[in-house]
Design an enzyme around this catalytic site. Structure first.
Site, short mmCIF file in Angstrom:
data_model
loop_
_atom_site.label_atom_id
_atom_site.label_comp_id
_atom_site.label_asym_id
_atom_site.label_seq_id
_atom_site.Cartn_x
_atom_site.Cartn_y
_atom_site.Cartn_z
N HIS A 101 4.89 0.45 -9.23
CA HIS A 101 3.43 0.95 -9.09
C HIS A 101 3.46 1.81 -8.05
O HIS A 101 3.90 1.58 -6.64
CB HIS A 101 2.65 -0.22 -8.70
N GLY A 129 2.02 2.20 -2.22
CA GLY A 129 1.18 1.40 -1.39
C GLY A 129 0.13 0.70 -2.49
O GLY A 129 0.27 0.62 -3.68
N ASP A 130 -0.61 -0.48 -1.92
CA ASP A 130 -1.29 -1.55 -2.45
C ASP A 130 -2.36 -0.60 -3.24
O ASP A 130 -2.86 0.42 -3.07
CB ASP A 130 -2.13 -2.29 -1.42
N SER A 131 -2.78 -1.44 -4.48
CA SER A 131 -3.86 -0.52 -5.22
C SER A 131 -5.15 -0.49 -4.37
O SER A 131 -5.39 -1.45 -3.58
CB SER A 131 -4.11 -1.39 -6.66
N GLY A 132 -6.03 0.54 -4.28
CA GLY A 132 -7.04 0.79 -3.71
C GLY A 132 -6.84 1.57 -2.56
O GLY A 132 -7.92 1.83 -1.75
N VAL A 133 -5.61 1.50 -1.99
CA VAL A 133 -5.24 2.55 -0.75
C VAL A 133 -5.41 4.04 -0.71
O VAL A 133 -5.60 4.75 0.28
CB VAL A 133 -3.91 2.26 -0.31
N GLY A 134 -5.49 4.36 -2.11
CA GLY A 134 -5.88 5.95 -2.05
C GLY A 134 -4.48 6.65 -2.67
O GLY A 134 -4.53 8.03 -2.27
N LYS A 135 -3.59 6.27 -3.48
CA LYS A 135 -2.56 6.96 -3.60
C LYS A 135 -3.20 8.01 -4.79
O LYS A 135 -2.65 9.27 -4.64
CB LYS A 135 -1.62 6.19 -4.63
N SER A 136 -3.87 7.54 -5.75
CA SER A 136 -4.39 8.66 -6.74
C SER A 136 -5.03 9.68 -6.08
O SER A 136 -4.98 10.99 -6.47
CB SER A 136 -5.06 8.13 -8.02
N ASP A 172 0.24 6.05 -11.06
CA ASP A 172 0.29 4.70 -11.30
C ASP A 172 1.44 3.71 -11.65
O ASP A 172 2.18 2.89 -11.01
CB ASP A 172 -0.81 4.23 -12.30
N GLU A 206 -6.13 7.83 -13.18
CA GLU A 206 -7.37 7.26 -12.99
C GLU A 206 -8.00 7.22 -11.46
O GLU A 206 -7.33 6.92 -10.54
CB GLU A 206 -7.29 5.86 -13.23
N ARG A 213 6.23 7.08 16.34
CA ARG A 213 5.68 8.02 17.21
C ARG A 213 6.72 9.24 17.46
O ARG A 213 6.22 10.37 17.78
CB ARG A 213 5.46 7.54 18.74
#
Lengths: 327, 88
Positions: A145, A160-167, A184, A210, A251
């Site tokens: 994913h 990254g988790d779904s909803g983190v803003g990859k797309s 996706d 999506e 850093r």
């Protein structure tokens, strides 16, 4: 892995310098035979009657030599070795140089249920191409994913988790002129044991995205053919995660982090996401930094080296001038 | 971790609308939800992933749920499939 049949080999979608130009000229019933090994065999020895250690499970390639030998065998009516040849479950016989096998050979193949294919390529070039194609087919695969984009020529896999803003990040990168490979679900393939190739899992849904609130969009139609790519080597992994104030992020950047997929280690960076942080520009910079590293220039290390030499010269100066120096 | 095999019973298979329903349902839970078909494992919270599975009529999928509310999540997903996504 799914079974890879001779028919699948004929259907392989390869382009330009990779095409195999195969066509079936006999034994169609055998097209369902499964190719089990990504390897070739030149059946010279076998045709002469030596059947020990015969690699019958491999694709049998008939070049000019084998073809001429076959012709001689048939003209002298010595076909007993061929009866034995077709008693094995051979996946297929391939004739190069557009050579046409003698009709009786085709008949025997038909009876033995062995497909006969033909290509216009010379044997050596054909071997190279088919080995390349088969090693990609038989490569270890994994679907993950994430989103795969090409940024300044570097294949960047965004996780990254779904909803983190990859797309959304990928969309901004495309808008900036970079390319989308897959969104996706990305299929990773380990090629040659040290290369990780990524592509979309399904051609039908290729280059669609999506975006929450918009729905499914077609990148190819919206941004043009320059914004997409079929496959790309994964060279950098970017992990997006929600900003965690208790976690310590890199850093300085002199530590080399890697993530391993299918036994291949890929450099990785973790980027915390917070409103107001421009992630696409950070990814662009990470990709450029990765290019610099490939050229042998490590920004963080170079910087530290400069700091060290400066400190050294400072202390040398202090000793030399006996601490009374005021410049 | 809980998992279950489910068969797709609506004629059209999983197209855009059922996929949206699945994702919507999956996002109500904190657990990680995965669908598997022919060694292809995808995230149940991504709509494109579910569509690209290419799950047609009578295909069998394996749902795997892992997390704090796994039982409830599995129950809800299975319910969706059994209702044929409110189609037919």
């Amino acid at each position: 892995m799914e079974k890879f049949t001779v028919l699948d080999l004929l259907d392989l979608e390869l382009k330009e310098h990779n095409t195999l130009n195969l066509k079936c000229i006999g034994g169609r019933a055998g097209l369902v035979r499964v190719i089990q090994e990504p390897d070739l065999n030149r059946p010279g020895l076998t045709l002469s009657g030596f059947y020990e250690e015969f690699a019958f499970q491999r694709i049998q390639v008939f070049g000019r030599g084998e073809w001429a030998f076959l012709k001689k065998l048939y003209s002298e009516n010595r076909t007993d070795t061929l009866v034995e040849f077709f008693s094995h479950e051979i996946p297929c016989c391939i004739f190069t140089h557009n050579l046409q096998p003698v009709p009786s050979f085709s008949d025997m193949a038909e009876k033995g249920g062995c497909p006969v294919l033909q290509t216009d390529l010379p044997s050596s070039e054909f071997s190279r191409r088919i080995i390349r194609a088969l090693s990609s087919v038989f490569a270890e695969k994994k679907t993950i994913h994430g989103t795969l984009v090409e940024v300044f020529g570097i294949g960047v896999l965004i996780l990254g988790d779904s909803g983190v803003g990859k797309s959304e990040t990928a969309l901004e990168l495309i808008e900036r002129g970079h390319r989308l490979i897959a969104d996706d679900s990305v299929e990773l393939r380990c090629v040659n044991g040290n290369l990780l190739m990524g592509s979309g899992t399904n051609m039908v849904a290729g280059h669609h995205m999506e975006i929450r609130g918009l729905g499914i969009i077609n990148i190819n139609h919206l941004f043009g053919v320059g914004a997409i790519r079929d496959q790309k080597q994964v060279q950098l992994i970017v992990e997006l995660e929600d900003w965690n104030s208790t976690k310590i992020y890199d850093r300085v950047g002199s530590g080399e982090q890697t993530l391993e997929f299918l036994g291949v280690k890929i450099p990785s960076v973790q980027i915390p996401v917070k409103p107001g942080r421009n992630i696409p520009i950070i990814i662009e910079t990470a990709a450029m930094n990765e290019r610099l590293k490939k050229m042998g220039y490590y920004s963080a290390k170079e910087f530290n080296r400069n700091v060290l030499s400066w400190l050294e010269s400072e202390s040398a100066r202090t000793v030399y001038f006996n601490k009374k120096d005021v410049f | 971790m809980v998992s279950k095999e489910i068969t797709i019973r609506n004629r059209a298979g999983i197209h855009a609308r059922p996929a949206a329903l699945i994702v919507q349902k999956a996002n109500e839970f904190d657990s990680q939800i995965y669908f598997e078909k022919d060694h292809n494992k995808i995230n149940g919270k991504s709509i494109m992933g579910i569509i690209t599975l290419g799950a047609g009529y009578n295909t069998t999928l394996t749902v795997t749920v892992e997390g704090a509310d796994e039982e409830a999540a599995l129950q809800a997903i299975v319910q969706l499939f059994e209702n044929r996504f409110e189609e037919e």
